[in-house]
Design a protein around this motif. Structure first.
Motif, mmCIF file in Angstrom:
data_model
loop_
_atom_site.group_PDB
_atom_site.id
_atom_site.type_symbol
_atom_site.label_atom_id
_atom_site.label_comp_id
_atom_site.label_asym_id
_atom_site.label_seq_id
_atom_site.Cartn_x
_atom_site.Cartn_y
_atom_site.Cartn_z
ATOM 1 N N ASN A 1 0.815 -1.218 0.000
ATOM 2 C CA ASN A 1 0.000 0.000 0.000
ATOM 3 C C ASN A 1 0.847 1.267 0.000
ATOM 4 O OD1 ASN A 1 -2.301 -1.517 0.139
ATOM 5 N ND2 ASN A 1 -2.407 -1.449 2.373
ATOM 6 N N ASP A 2 1.967 1.236 0.727
ATOM 7 C CA ASP A 2 2.656 2.495 1.042
ATOM 8 C C ASP A 2 3.919 2.774 0.238
ATOM 9 O OD1 ASP A 2 0.739 2.882 2.932
ATOM 10 O OD2 ASP A 2 1.929 2.084 4.594
ATOM 11 N N ILE A 3 4.510 1.746 -0.350
ATOM 12 C CA ILE A 3 5.819 1.950 -0.980
ATOM 13 C C ILE A 3 5.729 1.643 -2.474
ATOM 14 C CG2 ILE A 3 8.264 1.230 -0.986
ATOM 15 C CD1 ILE A 3 7.410 2.691 1.600
ATOM 16 N N ASP A 4 6.135 2.616 -3.285
ATOM 17 C CA ASP A 4 6.097 2.344 -4.725
ATOM 18 C C ASP A 4 7.446 2.562 -5.400
ATOM 19 O OD1 ASP A 4 6.111 5.054 -4.654
ATOM 20 O OD2 ASP A 4 3.996 5.274 -5.194
ATOM 21 N N ILE A 5 8.505 2.520 -4.607
ATOM 22 C CA ILE A 5 9.844 2.480 -5.202
ATOM 23 C C ILE A 5 10.526 1.188 -4.718
ATOM 24 C CG2 ILE A 5 10.094 4.983 -5.482
ATOM 25 C CD1 ILE A 5 11.855 4.987 -3.000
ATOM 26 N N PRO A 6 11.484 0.672 -5.498
ATOM 27 C CA PRO A 6 12.001 -0.670 -5.191
ATOM 28 C C PRO A 6 13.027 -0.728 -4.070
ATOM 29 C CG PRO A 6 12.955 0.130 -7.232
ATOM 30 C CD PRO A 6 11.998 1.190 -6.782
ATOM 31 N N ILE A 7 12.617 -0.283 -2.865
ATOM 32 C CA ILE A 7 13.544 -0.448 -1.741
ATOM 33 C C ILE A 7 13.510 -1.902 -1.282
ATOM 34 C CG2 ILE A 7 13.431 1.945 -0.930
ATOM 35 C CD1 ILE A 7 11.527 1.051 1.247
ATOM 36 N N LYS A 8 14.639 -2.344 -0.756
ATOM 37 C CA LYS A 8 14.757 -3.719 -0.287
ATOM 38 C C LYS A 8 14.582 -3.733 1.230
ATOM 39 C CE LYS A 8 17.672 -6.364 -2.904
ATOM 40 N NZ LYS A 8 18.951 -6.980 -3.280
ATOM 41 N N VAL A 9 13.616 -4.503 1.704
ATOM 42 C CA VAL A 9 13.306 -4.527 3.138
ATOM 43 C C VAL A 9 13.521 -5.947 3.653
ATOM 44 C CG1 VAL A 9 11.512 -4.112 4.877
ATOM 45 C CG2 VAL A 9 11.570 -2.722 2.774
ATOM 46 N N ALA A 10 14.276 -6.077 4.746
ATOM 47 C CA ALA A 10 14.546 -7.406 5.303
ATOM 48 C C ALA A 10 13.916 -7.547 6.682
ATOM 49 C CB ALA A 10 16.052 -7.626 5.397
ATOM 50 N N VAL A 11 13.251 -8.681 6.893
ATOM 51 C CA VAL A 11 12.678 -8.972 8.206
ATOM 52 C C VAL A 11 13.298 -10.289 8.675
ATOM 53 C CG1 VAL A 11 10.551 -9.427 9.502
ATOM 54 C CG2 VAL A 11 10.518 -7.817 7.575
ATOM 55 N N MET A 12 14.107 -10.209 9.717
ATOM 56 C CA MET A 12 14.881 -11.373 10.162
ATOM 57 C C MET A 12 14.516 -11.756 11.596
ATOM 58 S SD MET A 12 16.792 -12.343 7.746
ATOM 59 C CE MET A 12 16.829 -11.714 6.089
ATOM 60 N N GLY A 13 14.358 -13.036 11.810
ATOM 61 C CA GLY A 13 13.838 -13.525 13.081
ATOM 62 C C GLY A 13 14.795 -13.462 14.241
ATOM 63 N N CYS A 14 16.087 -13.294 13.972
ATOM 64 C CA CYS A 14 17.051 -13.170 15.062
ATOM 65 C C CYS A 14 18.310 -12.508 14.520
ATOM 66 C CB CYS A 14 17.370 -14.533 15.682
ATOM 67 S SG CYS A 14 18.539 -15.493 14.715
ATOM 68 N N VAL A 15 19.287 -12.364 15.387
ATOM 69 C CA VAL A 15 20.518 -11.693 14.962
ATOM 70 C C VAL A 15 21.644 -12.685 14.668
ATOM 71 C CG1 VAL A 15 19.996 -9.563 16.186
ATOM 72 C CG2 VAL A 15 21.291 -11.376 17.331
ATOM 73 N N VAL A 16 21.355 -13.985 14.808
ATOM 74 C CA VAL A 16 22.430 -14.960 14.640
ATOM 75 C C VAL A 16 22.922 -14.983 13.190
ATOM 76 C CG1 VAL A 16 23.034 -17.408 14.752
ATOM 77 C CG2 VAL A 16 21.748 -16.344 16.599
ATOM 78 N N ASN A 17 21.969 -15.228 12.270
ATOM 79 C CA ASN A 17 22.337 -15.185 10.857
ATOM 80 C C ASN A 17 21.727 -13.987 10.149
ATOM 81 O OD1 ASN A 17 23.811 -17.568 10.814
ATOM 82 N ND2 ASN A 17 21.926 -18.773 10.760
ATOM 83 N N GLY A 18 20.780 -13.337 10.840
ATOM 84 C CA GLY A 18 20.022 -12.269 10.199
ATOM 85 C C GLY A 18 20.838 -11.248 9.446
ATOM 86 N N PRO A 19 21.798 -10.590 10.090
ATOM 87 C CA PRO A 19 22.500 -9.505 9.392
ATOM 88 C C PRO A 19 23.175 -9.961 8.107
ATOM 89 C CG PRO A 19 22.891 -9.367 11.742
ATOM 90 C CD PRO A 19 22.175 -10.661 11.501
ATOM 91 N N GLY A 20 23.778 -11.147 8.141
ATOM 92 C CA GLY A 20 24.429 -11.645 6.930
ATOM 93 C C GLY A 20 23.429 -11.912 5.839
#
Ligand code: SF4
Length: 396
Positions: free
Chosen positions: A303-322
């Motif tokens: 609904n809100d974003i119409d440019i191709p930004i990349k959004v990451a949703v990660m369940g923890c910090v163990v592997n998430g950032p990589g």
């Protein structure tokens, strides 16, 4: 690695070009009655909003063709009339101003009637898709015999034989069109077996220069049909084969369009217009209710974003950032909280119940700053930045 695209003849469907160097277009088909004008217009516009370039409608009865002009005047995408059995419906649809006809010459018994449709399309300067499917290769007159023949083709695994018969049918139909100096043609040959779809379109691509409409017929519900369709269409498109696609499900056609758009995005064949969502599959290290969060983020981003930004949703910090490397905005869950990064900078650490609102706020802010020229898409994206939180004994 993609093979270069097979250069086909270009045809024009309203303001959408198919073939040659034209972008791969996405088609879908309405699921309601065409004669129910308001619903049909609403459905076409919803499909167009979801990303369909062209929409097809069925015209089984005269009451469907008499409303076409009205429908076409209220929609922004080209409309194709899907004709089976009654050549008169094609003539009426052409008269009403449709932008293309889909015809299976095999179910119009009299060749003179096919000639009449060809001549009318030529006069109106609109193309015809010659659509053949696995049911086209045996005679229709004796239904039981036809069913037996089809069953035998599959039971004996005579795939090569079936494909040869379908190609022969395409050639037979093409002779009718070309003998009348009509070349404004798109071809399709659909089956329900993804492997056969790949085989037959490879063969069509070798033999003909007409643009190809890719599709898997009777693909089933979205859950399984998507695998079947994406396997076949993804393989063909990555080989440079195909000019327009229709993914078909026994479900709301909006899903066909959404999945078609995503397929072309994934193959780099269509410029992404909205956000790209990356999410981890979750595992025993999960720190928040990830599936609900991902679902909510996905719906809001649409609904809100119409440019191709990349959004990451990660369940923890163990592997998430990589795993989120390259994201413009990212959240890493930790201890029922969310650590939010924008362009590589840590901007917030919020409790789980505030993650959605804060993440979307950051996405909208970034969109605004990109629009204002204050920053660029993809610049300073998340690289491996270890958040300093402790999760179940893992310190990152
Ligand atoms: S990011 Fe964390 S929770 Fe998600 S899959 Fe990877 S390790 Fe598991």
């Amino acid at each position: 690695m993609y093979m270069s695209r097979k250069m086909t003849k270009q045809i024009q469907v309203g303001d959408i070009a198919i073939g040659g160097e034209a972008p791969i277009s996405i088609q879908s088909m309405t699921s309601g009655y065409t004669h129910d004008v308001d619903k049909c217009v609403e459905e076409i516009n919803a499909l167009a909003n979801a990303g369909a370039d062209i929409v097809r409608v069925a015209v089984p009865e005269k009451k469907d063709t008499v409303v076409l002009k009205d429908i076409i005047s209220q929609v922004s995408v080209p409309v194709i009339a899907d004709v089976h059995f009654h050549f008169q419906r094609a003539l009426e649809a052409i008269e009403a101003g449709v932008h293309k006809i889909r015809l299976n010459p095999g179910n119009i018994s009299d060749v003179q009637q096919v000639h009449a449709v060809i001549d009318a399309c030529k006069d109106a300067n609109i193309p015809i898709r010659i659509g053949v499917n696995e049911g086209s290769v045996v005679e229709r007159k004796d239904k039981q015999k036809r069913q037996k023949e089809l069953a035998a083709l599959f039971a004996d695994h005579k795939q090569g034989h079936l494909i040869a018969m379908m190609i022969a049918k395409v050639e037979e139909y093409l002779e009718i069109f070309e003998a009348r100096d009509f070349y404004d043609i798109c071809l399709s040959a659909k089956l329900m077996d993804a492997r056969l779809v790949i085989d037959i379109y490879q063969e069509l691509s070798k033999r003909f220069d007409y643009p190809l409409h890719l599709g898997v017929t009777h693909a089933g519900p979205r859950e399984t049909g998507s695998i079947r369709s994406i396997t076949a269409l993804g393989s063909l498109l990555s080989q440079g084969i195909g000019d327009t696609i229709r993914i078909s499900y026994a479900s709301n056609p909006i899903y066909e369009v959404e999945d078609g758009v995503e397929l072309l995005n994934c193959l780099g064949l269509r410029e992404r217009v909205g956000a790209e969502l990356i999410a981890c599959p979750s595992c025993g290290r999960i720190q928040v209710d990830l599936f609900s969060l991902v679902n909510d983020v996905r719906n809001q981003l649409k609904n809100d974003i119409d440019i191709p930004i990349k959004v990451a949703v990660m369940g923890c910090v163990v592997n998430g950032p990589g795993e989120a490397e390259g994201a413009d905005v990212a959240v890493f869950a930790g201890d029922r909280r969310g650590i939010i990064y924008v362009q590589g900078e840590r901007v917030a650490n919020v409790p789980e119940e505030e993650i959605l609102i804060r993440l979307l706020k950051e996405c909208k802010n970034l969109q605004e700053r990109i629009r204002n020229g204050e920053t660029k898409l993809g610049s300073k994206s998340v690289s491996i930045i270890p958040p300093t939180v402790t999760v179940e004994g893992h310190s990152k």
